[in-house]
Design an enzyme around this catalytic site. Structure first.
Site, short mmCIF file in Angstrom:
data_model
loop_
_atom_site.label_atom_id
_atom_site.label_comp_id
_atom_site.label_asym_id
_atom_site.label_seq_id
_atom_site.Cartn_x
_atom_site.Cartn_y
_atom_site.Cartn_z
N GLU A 180 10.71 -4.68 4.08
CA GLU A 180 10.89 -6.16 3.57
C GLU A 180 10.36 -6.27 2.09
O GLU A 180 11.19 -6.74 1.30
CB GLU A 180 10.03 -6.90 4.37
CG GLU A 180 10.23 -7.21 5.83
CD GLU A 180 9.60 -6.14 6.68
OE1 GLU A 180 9.44 -4.93 6.33
OE2 GLU A 180 9.48 -6.40 8.05
N HIS A 240 -3.92 -33.35 17.62
CA HIS A 240 -3.01 -34.20 17.70
C HIS A 240 -1.65 -33.43 18.31
O HIS A 240 -0.53 -33.98 18.42
CB HIS A 240 -2.41 -35.22 16.60
CG HIS A 240 -3.57 -36.05 16.38
ND1 HIS A 240 -3.78 -37.39 16.80
CD2 HIS A 240 -4.39 -35.71 15.40
CE1 HIS A 240 -4.82 -37.78 16.16
NE2 HIS A 240 -5.50 -36.98 15.42
N GLU A 266 -3.72 -6.44 15.06
CA GLU A 266 -3.20 -5.37 14.81
C GLU A 266 -4.52 -4.12 14.99
O GLU A 266 -4.36 -3.26 15.15
CB GLU A 266 -2.83 -5.16 13.16
CG GLU A 266 -1.28 -4.90 13.10
CD GLU A 266 -0.73 -4.70 11.79
OE1 GLU A 266 -1.92 -4.29 11.05
OE2 GLU A 266 0.32 -4.73 11.48
N LYS A 306 10.25 -0.59 13.77
CA LYS A 306 10.86 -0.34 12.53
C LYS A 306 11.84 0.86 12.62
O LYS A 306 13.08 0.62 11.94
CB LYS A 306 9.61 0.21 11.59
CG LYS A 306 8.61 -0.68 11.31
CD LYS A 306 7.62 -0.06 10.14
CE LYS A 306 6.39 -0.91 10.11
NZ LYS A 306 5.45 -0.35 9.29
N LYS A 357 0.77 -1.11 0.03
CA LYS A 357 -0.06 -0.06 0.18
C LYS A 357 1.03 1.45 -0.08
O LYS A 357 0.54 2.18 -0.66
CB LYS A 357 -0.89 -0.03 1.23
CG LYS A 357 -1.87 1.07 1.43
CD LYS A 357 -2.61 1.07 2.53
CE LYS A 357 -3.33 2.37 2.76
NZ LYS A 357 -4.05 2.43 4.13
N GLY A 402 -4.33 -2.09 5.63
CA GLY A 402 -3.59 -3.04 4.89
C GLY A 402 -4.40 -4.40 5.34
O GLY A 402 -4.56 -5.41 4.39
N ARG A 403 -4.84 -4.65 6.51
CA ARG A 403 -5.54 -5.71 6.99
C ARG A 403 -6.94 -6.05 6.45
O ARG A 403 -7.40 -6.89 6.73
CB ARG A 403 -5.37 -6.10 8.62
CG ARG A 403 -5.91 -4.90 9.15
CD ARG A 403 -5.48 -4.91 10.65
NE ARG A 403 -5.73 -3.99 11.61
CZ ARG A 403 -5.08 -2.55 11.78
NH1 ARG A 403 -4.00 -2.62 11.07
NH2 ARG A 403 -5.48 -1.78 12.51
O1 F6P Z 1 3.72 -2.95 9.55
C1 F6P Z 1 2.54 -3.17 9.72
C2 F6P Z 1 1.83 -2.59 8.16
O2 F6P Z 1 1.79 -1.56 8.32
C3 F6P Z 1 0.61 -3.62 7.94
O3 F6P Z 1 -0.48 -2.81 8.67
C4 F6P Z 1 0.48 -3.73 6.66
O4 F6P Z 1 -0.36 -4.66 6.22
C5 F6P Z 1 1.80 -4.11 6.35
O5 F6P Z 1 2.66 -3.43 7.25
C6 F6P Z 1 2.55 -3.87 5.04
O6 F6P Z 1 2.34 -2.61 4.51
P1 F6P Z 1 2.45 -2.25 3.03
O7 F6P Z 1 1.23 -2.89 2.36
O8 F6P Z 1 2.21 -0.71 3.06
O9 F6P Z 1 3.73 -2.74 2.57
#
Ligand code: F6P
Length: 546
Positions: A219, A390, A359, A510, A213, A273-274
């Site tokens: 990452e 199990h 979250e 972060k 987003k 995002g979620r």
């Molecule tokens: O670090 C949390 C977060 O902001 C989530 O809420 C989100 O889904 C994820 O990182 C990834 O964010 P993006 O889609 O901006 O890479």
């Protein structure tokens, strides 16, 4: 807020909350055996259907009076009014000054949702149409790669909400996927994740979707750069345009990365995002199952949205689920909720719900920034049945903790091995029954067990479950199921008075990681100004890494 905050204090103190505190004393020791014995119709009365799902909540430690008091709490906290404000596009994400309109992502074409003078649903469907054309091109082999070969490998690069939903849905709906295509998901900044996902892939047949987003997430940006290098090493710089697509609200950053603007699919700041697997973030899912099935999934979401908006509180599935979670979290002091899908293809569902719920509800202050005096989000975890039976079910049956669980099952078989489905479902029904009613020492002895062993063999029961039953695991049902939990989380947040749509808590880590990474580089040892533990760990890492 420390974890030893009294679990039964209201936020703020309300009459309805106090009534529930008093009511809890009358019910805390009542056994589900007695509740069922007293009401032969309980199983029928404590079950409702909506949007293709049956919620059987009869095996909860509640009475009709509990439900009445929980509804009174919801009324006092104005849950319905808060819900209507969300649907109307009010700025309910107050800490980020944003509307929360994921419900518009699945509104049918022609529906009217206005935000700041813009017809939101028109925008949504323009993106869905563009996604549909792109997905169809890939699925029919008309949008091929740089060498002309078909792009049959799709690698989604994203994390959190830009990963968990697409992977969960793609796995859940796997039988609908073109068997000639492969779908991989790279999320972790551990390079092993990227290498494992791509080591058997041919660059000439591989499309990367960079899903972020913000288009700034460490990452995702790191893995996207690795993907670019991998592709350029195999096919050259000129191939990038045909082998990358992006999903982002930050179109300038995606195009600056080198992605063709025609292949950047947008979303908006009013999509959390979620809450985004039904937006363009679901592009990998759409390519896998095709636009028509993706639309069916959106229809399932929308059906549950309509149910949440229109069903009376006492028959409103997301409200019931949310209120039951509040009941156990705040009055019984339960710390966790287990989610057990009886469907191997829903293996990703507990992890998906972890982000959605934790979250959203892991908050320590209310909307006004005032400390909360009650517990908020329960810890969510789970694994598919029957595997989990199990591993950790022993604790659920005989441990000392109260762990409410949701068991999710489907009436129709999910594989050609249809005969095995009865076994699967027999286990789901059996676990809910065993957890609720247990087996007393007297029953154990009557079954032939020596009296001396009865204590170890007996199970107390009185362990609550919800059973969520649907006809089949298809796109519609999956959409409905996800929306059920989204709105359950909304209900809980409305009761607690928190902002369920921000996630400021993840920022500090972060920031620190950004600082520490500069201290790990090769070269002269930096002067470390952390605490003594962190300093020592960094120093050891620097001296020991290969
Ligand atoms: O670090 C949390 C977060 O902001 C989530 O809420 C989100 O889904 C994820 O990182 C990834 O964010 P993006 O889609 O901006 O890479």
């Amino acid at each position: 807020m420390s974890h030893d905050v009294p679990s039964a204090a209201p936020a703020p103190i309300t009459l309805a909350w106090q009534a529930l505190v008093a009511h809890f004393d009358t019910i805390a020791t009542v056994h589900l055996r007695d509740l069922f014995a007293a009401d032969p119709d309980r199983g029928q009365r404590f079950a409702f259907e909506g949007a293709g799902l049956l919620l059987d909540y009869a095996k909860n430690r509640i009475t009709a009076e509990t439900l009445r008091l929980l509804q009174a709490l919801a009324a006092e906290r104005q849950v319905s009014r808060q819900r209507d404000a969300m649907f109307a596009g009010a700025v309910i994400n107050t800490t980020e000054h944003r509307a929360v309109l994921h419900v518009a992502l699945r509104a049918p074409r022609g529906a009217t949702v206005m935000l700041d003078g813009v017809y939101v649903v028109l925008q949504v469907h323009a993106v869905l149409d563009a996604m549909g054309r792109f997905a169809t091109g890939l699925r029919t082999g008309t949008a091929n790669g740089h060498t002309g070969r078909r792009l049959c490998n799709v690698v989604n690069i994203g994390i959190g909400g830009s990963y968990l939903g697409p992977e969960m849905a793609t796995m859940a709906l796997r039988p609908l996927t073109d068997p000639a295509m492969r779908f991989r998901f790279v999320s972790n900044v551990d390079g092993a994740d990227f290498v494992t996902a791509t080591q058997d892939l041919d660059p000439a047949e591989t499309l990367f979707i960079v899903a972020s987003k913000t288009f700034t997430t460490l990452e995702t940006m790191t893995n996207a750069a690795a993907a670019r290098d991998w592709l350029v090493a195999g096919l050259g710089e000129a191939a990038v345009g045909r082998h990358f697509a992006a999903v982002s609200a930050n179109v300038p950053a995606a195009t600056a990365f080198g992605i063709d603007p025609a292949r950047v699919f947008g979303l908006w700041d009013w999509v959390g995002g979620r809450y985004s697997m039904d937006s363009a973030i679901g592009l990998a899912t759409m390519i896998a199952i095709g636009p028509a099935h993706f639309q069916a999934m959106l229809a399932g979401f929308h059906a549950m949205d309509t149910h949440f908006r229109t069903a009376p509180p006492q028959a409103n599935l997301p409200m019931l689920l949310g209120l039951l979670s509040v009941w156990y979290t705040n009055f019984f002091g339960a710390e966790t909720i287990g989610i057990m899908p009886y469907a191997a293809r829903l293996a990703g569902f507990p992890a998906y719900l972890q982000q959605l719920q934790m979250e959203s509800s892991g908050k320590h202050v209310d909307r006004a920034g005032q400390p909360l005096h009650c517990q908020t989000g329960p810890i969510v975890w789970g694994e598919p049945g029957t595997d989990s039976q199990h591993s950790f079910f022993q604790l659920l049956h005989q441990g000392t903790r109260l762990v409410p669980c949701d068991l999710i099952g489907f009436c129709e078989a999910m594989s050609p091995l249809a005969g095995q489905h009865d076994l699967l479902m027999a286990n789901l029904f059996a676990q809910a029954e065993a957890l609720a009613f247990g087996r007393s020492q007297a029953e154990v002895i009557a079954g032939g067990v020596p009296a001396a062993q009865a204590a170890w063999r007996a199970t107390a029961g009185n362990r609550p479950t919800n059973v969520i039953l649907a006809d089949r695991l298809d796109p519609f049902t999956l959409g409905s199921l996800v929306a059920l939990y989204e709105h359950s989380v909304f209900t809980q947040g409305a009761i607690w008075g928190i902002d369920s749509f921000d996630q400021w808590g993840v920022e500090l880590g972060k920031d620190l990681a950004g600082r520490i990474v500069g201290e790990l580089g090769h070269g002269k040892a930096p002067v470390l100004r952390h605490d003594s533990s962190t300093n020592a760990l960094i120093a050891r890492y620097r001296s020991r890494r290969a």
